[in-house]
Design a protein around this motif. Structure first.
Motif: not given
Length: 253
Positions: A133-137, A108-114, A147-154, A125-130
């Protein structure tokens, strides 16, 4: 960290690569795949097609269904999906413990920069939202040392593809029982696609010394002998999950 940029690489190939790098490499990796070549449905490792998919529609339209090696939910991916994957040694990200909540908070901190200054970006709740409304799972897998953390961005999506998904029995509270199209949003309404990819690369560079490498470089540390657990579900498996269908008997008059 090695950075691999892909373009329209099939999602099954990408997942096989990620699993191999997680289990066989000792290097940190960031993989950015700008879309996948053909639409597919990707399920988490414990997902059950009968509970998550409109299997009749999936079979009718011959949509590939993949069961990946990580947890998380189910997503329909296509050329409008941008994939970002981070594979890290557990001791190489200061302050991050090898537990889902800690990794998620750091992401979340990483994508706060983005997304700084763009709409109302949040980790909910583990989703990226605007807003709501969710745009990243997201999905994760944690091994002894990595560890791996991967995201599908719509970035974009075809509304018709949402018909392949059932309303999940378990959903985040903020979803409030909304249907798929009311719950998710398109990133292309907020920023250019190339800007997102560049901003993501820049954010990763604030945590790592990044080296750009090509796809062939991923073969070197791992060797040839690796059998991934990520796999394509067979038509027979989907038909069995669908179960017996009522026979339609014609009546002549």
């Amino acid at each position: 960290m090695n950075l691999v940029r892909l373009n329209r690489t099939p999602i099954l190939k990408q997942l096989h690569l990620e699993e191999k790098l997680l289990r066989k490499s000792s290097t940190n990796w960031c993989i950015i795949n700008d879309g996948t070549d053909t639409p597919a449905i990707v399920m988490g490792i414990s997902g059950k097609p009968s509970e998550l998919l409109e299997i009749g529609s999936v079979l009718r339209d011959q949509v590939p269904v993949i069961k990946r090696f990580t947890g998380g939910g189910t997503v329909v991916v296509d050329k409008g999906t941008v994939f970002v994957t981070l594979i890290c040694n557990k001791d190489d990200v200061p302050g991050v413990q090898p537990y889902p909540r800690s990794i998620m908070s750091w992401s979340g901190l990483l994508y706060n920069q983005v997304f700084k200054g763009i709409a109302d970006f949040q980790l909910r709740e583990n989703d990226y939202v605007f807003g709501n409304r969710k745009f990243g799972g997201n999905a994760q897998s944690i091994t002894k040392n990595r560890w791996i953390h991967h995201t599908s961005f719509l970035w974009d999506y075809a509304e018709g593809n949402m018909a392949f998904l059932k309303q999940p029995a378990r959903a985040p509270e903020y979803r409030m029982e909304r249907g798929h199209t009311e719950f998710i949003c398109r990133m292309n309404e907020y920023l250019p696609r190339t800007d997102f990819i560049e901003k993501t690369t820049e954010a990763v560079e604030t945590y790592f010394s990044v080296k750009n490498v090509n796809l062939e470089a991923t073969e070197e540390p791992c060797g040839a002998e690796f059998v991934p657990s990520t796999r394509l579900l067979s038509k027979q498996e989907l038909e069995e999950a669908l179960g017996p269908q009522p026979e339609i008997i014609g009546v002549s008059v």
